[in-house]
Design an enzyme around this catalytic site. Sequence first.
Site, PDB file in Angstrom:
ATOM      1  N   ASP A  81      24.591  23.811 -23.044  1.00 29.48           N
ATOM      2  CA  ASP A  81      23.140  24.030 -23.089  1.00 29.48           C
ATOM      3  C   ASP A  81      22.831  25.435 -23.597  1.00 29.48           C
ATOM      4  O   ASP A  81      23.693  26.330 -23.537  1.00 29.48           O
ATOM      5  CB  ASP A  81      22.540  23.833 -21.675  1.00 29.48           C
ATOM      6  CG  ASP A  81      21.023  23.599 -21.712  1.00 29.48           C
ATOM      7  OD1 ASP A  81      20.434  23.635 -22.807  1.00 29.48           O
ATOM      8  OD2 ASP A  81      20.453  23.383 -20.632  1.00 29.48           O
ATOM      9  N   GLU A 103      18.107  19.983 -16.389  1.00 28.76           N
ATOM     10  CA  GLU A 103      19.195  20.857 -16.862  1.00 28.76           C
ATOM     11  C   GLU A 103      20.003  21.373 -15.676  1.00 28.76           C
ATOM     12  O   GLU A 103      21.235  21.416 -15.710  1.00 28.76           O
ATOM     13  CB  GLU A 103      18.612  22.023 -17.665  1.00 28.76           C
ATOM     14  CG  GLU A 103      18.045  21.585 -19.008  1.00 28.76           C
ATOM     15  CD  GLU A 103      17.330  22.695 -19.758  1.00 28.76           C
ATOM     16  OE1 GLU A 103      17.172  22.546 -20.966  1.00 28.76           O
ATOM     17  OE2 GLU A 103      16.930  23.695 -19.140  1.00 28.76           O
TER      18      GLU A 103
HETATM   19  C1  5RP Z   1      14.920  24.187 -22.310  1.00 34.47           C
HETATM   20  C2  5RP Z   1      15.850  25.344 -22.233  1.00 34.47           C
HETATM   21  C3  5RP Z   1      16.502  25.798 -23.484  1.00 34.47           C
HETATM   22  O1  5RP Z   1      17.875  25.802 -23.297  1.00 34.47           O
HETATM   23  C4  5RP Z   1      16.023  27.190 -23.810  1.00 34.47           C
HETATM   24  O2  5RP Z   1      14.616  27.180 -23.882  1.00 34.47           O
HETATM   25  C5  5RP Z   1      16.615  27.685 -25.124  1.00 34.47           C
HETATM   26  O3  5RP Z   1      16.102  26.950 -26.181  1.00 34.47           O
HETATM   27  P1  5RP Z   1      16.502  27.217 -27.699  1.00 34.47           P
HETATM   28  O4  5RP Z   1      17.920  26.767 -27.866  1.00 34.47           O
HETATM   29  O5  5RP Z   1      15.518  26.370 -28.482  1.00 34.47           O
HETATM   30  O6  5RP Z   1      16.330  28.685 -27.997  1.00 34.47           O
HETATM   31  O7  5RP Z   1      16.088  25.910 -21.199  1.00 34.47           O
HETATM   32  O8  5RP Z   1      14.312  23.921 -21.068  1.00 34.47           O
END
Ligand code: 5RP
Length: 214
Positions: A81, A103
């Site tokens: 993630d 998540e």
């Molecule tokens: C979603 C999240 C994402 O991991 C976080 O916002 C990062 O996003 P990105 O990869 O678009 O920068 O926590 O809830």
Amino acid sequence: MNQDEEKRKAAHAAMRYVEPGMVVGVGTGSTVAHFIDALAERRHDIAGAVSSSQWSTQRLKERGIEVLDLNTTGDLPLYVDGADECDDQRCLIKGGGAALTREKIVAAAARQFVCVIDASKRVEVLGRFPLPVEVIPMARSLVARAIVKLGGQPVWRDGVVTDNGNWILDVHNLRISQPVELERELNQIAGVVCVGLFAARRADVVLIGDQVMG
Ligand code: 5RP
């Protein structure tokens, strides 16, 4: 290297952690979008994915990756993630995409959490990015008042409803030098569903572009 290219590199580097036959936990966001695309190229090599959002589920399915129910898979070997901020201890702020609750659930089920970010996400002290807190709608104002007492400035992310039917408060003005303690404290406010601080269960590995954060 631009930000999106760095995200793509991190996502591709995370493929090194994917092994044949695995059920892979999949996060949410633009960095994970690259990861899903890379995972699709190995879809016949993995057993499937557990998704952390409706958005990711749709993208996984569109690319032919089977989406499995966490209730049937048991613990996962791997979760990949992104994050909105990451400190030197691998504690994270997440939830910019409002997917923090699922998540956190998938991260909790995973033996290894690989976090994929670009360099702009790395900070000395968490809190420049407003901390997302998912709340039961009827408790929005109650939770907001409790957060003000703790020194934060909650702002309702008006118009956003999470996959779980809840609302988001984005908490500004925090300097989070003790993330484990703050996560615990915020979790105790009645009406809080989930705090976007990933400190008790933080990342095990952070990839910034294709480099492991030292
Ligand atoms: C979603 C999240 C994402 O991991 C976080 O916002 C990062 O996003 P990105 O990869 O678009 O920068 O926590 O809830």
